[in-house]
Structure formats: C-alpha cells, structure tokens
Design a protein around this motif. Structure first.
Motif, PDB file in Angstrom:
ATOM      1  N   MET A  23       0.826  -1.144   0.199  1.00  0.00           N
ATOM      2  CA  MET A  23      -0.171   0.028  -0.059  1.00  0.00           C
ATOM      3  C   MET A  23       0.397   1.121   0.386  1.00  0.00           C
ATOM      4  O   MET A  23       1.943   1.621   0.495  1.00  0.00           O
ATOM      5  N   THR A  24       0.698   2.027  -0.928  1.00  0.00           N
ATOM      6  CA  THR A  24       1.655   3.213  -0.727  1.00  0.00           C
ATOM      7  C   THR A  24       1.064   4.317   0.062  1.00  0.00           C
ATOM      8  O   THR A  24      -0.742   4.491   0.530  1.00  0.00           O
ATOM      9  N   VAL A  25       1.778   4.882   0.761  1.00  0.00           N
ATOM     10  CA  VAL A  25       1.152   5.951   2.055  1.00  0.00           C
ATOM     11  C   VAL A  25       2.130   7.864   1.698  1.00  0.00           C
ATOM     12  O   VAL A  25       3.463   7.819   1.626  1.00  0.00           O
ATOM     13  N   ASN A  26       1.171   8.433   1.705  1.00  0.00           N
ATOM     14  CA  ASN A  26       1.286   9.503   0.673  1.00  0.00           C
ATOM     15  C   ASN A  26       1.424  10.819   2.372  1.00  0.00           C
ATOM     16  O   ASN A  26       0.496  10.754   2.796  1.00  0.00           O
ATOM     17  N   TYR A  27       2.280  10.754   2.219  1.00  0.00           N
ATOM     18  CA  TYR A  27       3.182  11.859   3.373  1.00  0.00           C
ATOM     19  C   TYR A  27       4.034  12.949   3.362  1.00  0.00           C
ATOM     20  O   TYR A  27       4.596  12.843   1.823  1.00  0.00           O
ATOM     21  N   LYS A  28       3.950  13.940   3.410  1.00  0.00           N
ATOM     22  CA  LYS A  28       5.265  15.623   3.631  1.00  0.00           C
ATOM     23  C   LYS A  28       5.953  15.411   4.001  1.00  0.00           C
ATOM     24  O   LYS A  28       5.140  15.591   5.245  1.00  0.00           O
ATOM     25  N   PRO A  29       6.787  15.502   4.454  1.00  0.00           N
ATOM     26  CA  PRO A  29       7.652  15.455   5.623  1.00  0.00           C
ATOM     27  C   PRO A  29       7.933  16.583   6.366  1.00  0.00           C
ATOM     28  O   PRO A  29       7.792  17.818   4.717  1.00  0.00           O
ATOM     29  N   LEU A  30       8.207  17.408   7.132  1.00  0.00           N
ATOM     30  CA  LEU A  30       8.481  18.413   7.748  1.00  0.00           C
ATOM     31  C   LEU A  30       9.520  19.368   7.064  1.00  0.00           C
ATOM     32  O   LEU A  30      10.896  19.152   7.014  1.00  0.00           O
ATOM     33  N   THR A  31       9.679  20.649   6.765  1.00  0.00           N
ATOM     34  CA  THR A  31      11.195  21.488   6.468  1.00  0.00           C
ATOM     35  C   THR A  31      11.952  21.574   7.896  1.00  0.00           C
ATOM     36  O   THR A  31      11.649  21.079   8.880  1.00  0.00           O
ATOM     37  N   ARG A  32      12.719  21.639   7.502  1.00  0.00           N
ATOM     38  CA  ARG A  32      13.366  22.351   9.047  1.00  0.00           C
ATOM     39  C   ARG A  32      12.548  22.615   9.505  1.00  0.00           C
ATOM     40  O   ARG A  32      12.828  23.311  10.976  1.00  0.00           O
ATOM     41  N   GLU A  33      12.130  24.283   9.009  1.00  0.00           N
ATOM     42  CA  GLU A  33      11.507  25.756   9.648  1.00  0.00           C
ATOM     43  C   GLU A  33      10.498  24.564  10.452  1.00  0.00           C
ATOM     44  O   GLU A  33      10.165  24.919  11.616  1.00  0.00           O
ATOM     45  N   GLN A  34       9.852  23.701  10.126  1.00  0.00           N
ATOM     46  CA  GLN A  34       8.543  22.890  10.433  1.00  0.00           C
ATOM     47  C   GLN A  34       8.476  22.235  11.860  1.00  0.00           C
ATOM     48  O   GLN A  34       8.397  22.123  12.301  1.00  0.00           O
ATOM     49  N   MET A  35      10.323  21.990  11.410  1.00  0.00           N
ATOM     50  CA  MET A  35      10.371  20.998  12.608  1.00  0.00           C
ATOM     51  C   MET A  35      11.192  22.154  13.964  1.00  0.00           C
ATOM     52  O   MET A  35      10.943  21.638  15.250  1.00  0.00           O
ATOM     53  N   ALA A  36      11.677  23.009  13.470  1.00  0.00           N
ATOM     54  CA  ALA A  36      12.074  23.537  14.954  1.00  0.00           C
ATOM     55  C   ALA A  36      10.426  24.777  15.105  1.00  0.00           C
ATOM     56  O   ALA A  36      10.782  24.975  16.359  1.00  0.00           O
ATOM     57  N   TRP A  37       9.225  24.810  14.654  1.00  0.00           N
ATOM     58  CA  TRP A  37       8.449  25.620  14.865  1.00  0.00           C
ATOM     59  C   TRP A  37       7.542  24.068  15.956  1.00  0.00           C
ATOM     60  O   TRP A  37       7.186  24.828  17.327  1.00  0.00           O
ATOM     61  N   ARG A  38       7.795  23.222  15.391  1.00  0.00           N
ATOM     62  CA  ARG A  38       7.320  22.340  16.385  1.00  0.00           C
ATOM     63  C   ARG A  38       7.565  22.333  17.826  1.00  0.00           C
ATOM     64  O   ARG A  38       7.231  22.449  19.088  1.00  0.00           O
ATOM     65  N   ALA A  39       8.891  21.823  17.578  1.00  0.00           N
ATOM     66  CA  ALA A  39      10.278  22.115  19.158  1.00  0.00           C
ATOM     67  C   ALA A  39       9.582  23.258  20.128  1.00  0.00           C
ATOM     68  O   ALA A  39       9.169  23.090  20.993  1.00  0.00           O
ATOM     69  N   ALA A  40       9.794  24.318  19.182  1.00  0.00           N
ATOM     70  CA  ALA A  40      10.115  25.760  20.078  1.00  0.00           C
ATOM     71  C   ALA A  40       7.771  26.070  20.407  1.00  0.00           C
ATOM     72  O   ALA A  40       7.757  26.216  22.107  1.00  0.00           O
ATOM     73  N   GLN A  41       6.770  24.903  20.352  1.00  0.00           N
ATOM     74  CA  GLN A  41       5.675  25.024  20.967  1.00  0.00           C
ATOM     75  C   GLN A  41       5.874  24.135  22.045  1.00  0.00           C
ATOM     76  O   GLN A  41       4.761  24.488  23.279  1.00  0.00           O
ATOM     77  N   ASP A  42       6.460  23.175  22.388  1.00  0.00           N
ATOM     78  CA  ASP A  42       6.453  22.935  23.526  1.00  0.00           C
ATOM     79  C   ASP A  42       7.542  23.297  24.294  1.00  0.00           C
ATOM     80  O   ASP A  42       7.416  23.225  26.008  1.00  0.00           O
ATOM     81  N   LEU A  43       8.360  24.472  24.946  1.00  0.00           N
ATOM     82  CA  LEU A  43       8.238  25.408  25.805  1.00  0.00           C
ATOM     83  C   LEU A  43       7.665  26.427  26.351  1.00  0.00           C
ATOM     84  O   LEU A  43       7.014  27.469  25.988  1.00  0.00           O
ATOM     85  N   PRO A  44       8.123  26.197  27.557  1.00  0.00           N
ATOM     86  CA  PRO A  44       6.670  26.176  28.217  1.00  0.00           C
ATOM     87  C   PRO A  44       7.647  28.174  28.809  1.00  0.00           C
ATOM     88  O   PRO A  44       8.950  28.625  28.403  1.00  0.00           O
ATOM     89  N   ASP A  45       6.739  28.886  29.384  1.00  0.00           N
ATOM     90  CA  ASP A  45       6.689  29.778  29.675  1.00  0.00           C
ATOM     91  C   ASP A  45       7.645  30.281  31.030  1.00  0.00           C
ATOM     92  O   ASP A  45       7.859  29.443  31.998  1.00  0.00           O
ATOM     93  N   GLY A  46       8.788  31.098  30.679  1.00  0.00           N
ATOM     94  CA  GLY A  46       9.877  31.432  31.655  1.00  0.00           C
ATOM     95  C   GLY A  46      10.724  30.174  31.562  1.00  0.00           C
ATOM     96  O   GLY A  46      11.831  30.584  32.389  1.00  0.00           O
ATOM     97  N   ALA A  47      11.153  29.178  30.699  1.00  0.00           N
ATOM     98  CA  ALA A  47      11.963  28.511  30.489  1.00  0.00           C
ATOM     99  C   ALA A  47      13.102  29.272  29.669  1.00  0.00           C
ATOM    100  O   ALA A  47      13.415  30.050  29.628  1.00  0.00           O
ATOM    101  N   PHE A  48      14.434  28.652  30.373  1.00  0.00           N
ATOM    102  CA  PHE A  48      15.934  29.119  30.070  1.00  0.00           C
ATOM    103  C   PHE A  48      16.297  27.849  29.467  1.00  0.00           C
ATOM    104  O   PHE A  48      16.452  27.044  29.503  1.00  0.00           O
ATOM    105  N   VAL A  49      16.481  28.282  28.179  1.00  0.00           N
ATOM    106  CA  VAL A  49      16.736  27.032  26.911  1.00  0.00           C
ATOM    107  C   VAL A  49      17.551  27.276  26.532  1.00  0.00           C
ATOM    108  O   VAL A  49      17.747  28.348  25.248  1.00  0.00           O
ATOM    109  N   ASN A  50      18.850  26.665  26.366  1.00  0.00           N
ATOM    110  CA  ASN A  50      19.462  26.400  25.049  1.00  0.00           C
ATOM    111  C   ASN A  50      19.551  26.105  23.767  1.00  0.00           C
ATOM    112  O   ASN A  50      18.648  24.891  23.603  1.00  0.00           O
ATOM    113  N   LEU A  51      19.741  26.498  22.489  1.00  0.00           N
ATOM    114  CA  LEU A  51      20.021  26.119  21.497  1.00  0.00           C
ATOM    115  C   LEU A  51      20.873  25.595  21.261  1.00  0.00           C
ATOM    116  O   LEU A  51      22.007  26.778  20.319  1.00  0.00           O
ATOM    117  N   GLY A  52      21.621  24.460  20.878  1.00  0.00           N
ATOM    118  CA  GLY A  52      22.035  24.251  19.984  1.00  0.00           C
ATOM    119  C   GLY A  52      22.592  24.288  18.487  1.00  0.00           C
ATOM    120  O   GLY A  52      21.359  24.547  17.891  1.00  0.00           O
TER     121      GLY A  52
END
Length: 230
Positions: free
Chosen positions: A1-30
């Motif tokens: 069965m063919t599975v049709n999906y569209k991988p995220l771009t680099r920007e979309q991956m970064a966007w998704r990770a940013a949504q989970d960062l809590p208010d007031g957090a100190f976060v290092n970016l690698g």
C-alpha cells in the motif's frame, strides 16, 4: 500500500519544538535546526534562549538587511538580542550549563537510541571533522534534553536505533525526539509516538525506525500552520 505523506521542513521542525517550550524557561539552542526555534515561540510566551558562545536572551533571526555582523549564535548564524538580553564571557555561558541553570536544551543529533542515548559529535568520517563543543556539557547539565533531527539519514537508514553505532555524547539523556515525520517520547516503557505528519501510518514509521514504536494515548496528527506550508 502506498503511503502519501509530506515530511516537515527544517523550519517546521523548529516550529514544532518551540511549541513545547514552557513560559519562563531557560533554553539552550544547539547548532543546526535548533537555532531556528527562537523564531517560533508562541505569542505571549516568554522563553529565555541561551547560546553557548555567550548570549542570554537570544532573539529570532533578523529580517533581511538588518543583520549585525557582531551578533551571531553558536552556529555562526546572524541573530538578534531581546530587550534585557545580555552578553557574557564564554566561560560564564558554560557555568550556566554546568551549574544546572538551564531547563531545556534543544540539540541536533546523528543518532538516538531507544534508551535515549545521544550521539551527536562525530560521524567518524575523516572528511567531516568531529566537534563535541558544548554538547557533552549540555547533555548532562540541562534539566531536559530534546533532539531535533531528520528521521533517516541520506540513504534512508533509521537514525533512531536500538543501540547507537556512533560514539556517544551521553547515555540516557534524551526525553523527546522531533523529526521531520513525528514527535516521539523516550520513556522507561519504550518509544511512544505522540504525533505523526498527515498521511503517515504507524506501520510506515516503524519501517523507518529500528526500535519498536507504540502510539501514545494522546496521539494526534502533526500539522504545522498553513502559513508554513513548504
């Protein structure tokens, strides 16, 4: 069965990770995709970004034409400084890391194991010089490690493995993995898929992942805002 999906771009991956960062957090970016996350923090949420080259209060990437050659992040990309942001000596930036003052570190990776082992400092390729940088300090100094990486390598081989094949940066430190296909939690009970891109199936994702995957109870589709469509 063919599975049709569209991988995220680099920007979309970064966007998704940013949504989970809590208010007031100190976060290092690698270095790499994580540095993009500073541009996608939800409105009204304050996240204080740390860069190991000596910045606390890293802002989003500058608008074209407004770059300041003296303002760069750890990956040598142009960046900005938020109001109240500060510069510090490189040694002080590492004191923050080693002193346990960072809530989260978003890191890139070459491989992650089912137990959360992290390999991100060398591919053992002589043409690609290794550079552990601050990753080994961050992997043990930050309170939580989350990884952003492509789900497979350029040949289509899994990068989420039963055991890492490359030299480890640290063992058992990764708690969440963001890829261009899914969001996966690393737990003592195994790997749980929290989200998958539209069109992806668990069977297809499993074929691209070495360890066994399980669906999280709160599973949902991974859908970036329409404005971010590639």
């Amino acid at each position: 069965m063919t599975v049709n999906y569209k991988p995220l771009t680099r920007e979309q991956m970064a966007w998704r990770a940013a949504q989970d960062l809590p208010d007031g957090a100190f976060v290092n970016l690698g270095i790499g995709i994580p540095t993009l996350a500073a541009s996608y923090v939800p409105a009204g949420r304050e996240v204080i970004f740390h860069s190991e080259n000596g910045i606390l209060g890293l802002g989003p990437k500058p608008e074209p034409g407004t770059e300041d050659e003296n303002m760069i992040d750890a990956g040598k990309n142009y960046t900005t400084l938020i109001t109240g942001g500060v510069f510090m000596h490189h040694a002080d930036a590492f004191l923050m890391i080693r002193g346990g003052h960072l809530d989260i570190s978003l890191l890139g990776a070459f491989e992650v194991s089912e137990k959360g082992d992290l390999a991100n400092w060398t591919t053992e390729d002589p043409s690609f010089p290794p550079g552990v940088g601050g990753a080994m300090d961050l992997a043990v100094g930050a309170k939580a490690i989350r990884v952003i990486m492509e789900h497979t390598d350029k040949k289509g081989n899994p990068r989420i493995l039963n055991r890492c094949t490359l030299p480890l940066t640290a063992a058992g430190c990764v708690k969440r993995i963001y890829t261009n296909l899914a969001v996966i939690d690393v737990t003592a009970q195994g790997l749980f898929v929290v989200e998958m891109v539209d069109g992806m199936t668990l069977e297809k994702l499993q074929s691209l992942t070495e360890p066994k995957l399980q669906l999280s109870d709160g599973f949902q589709a991974l859908s970036p805002p329409a404005a971010m469509a590639a």
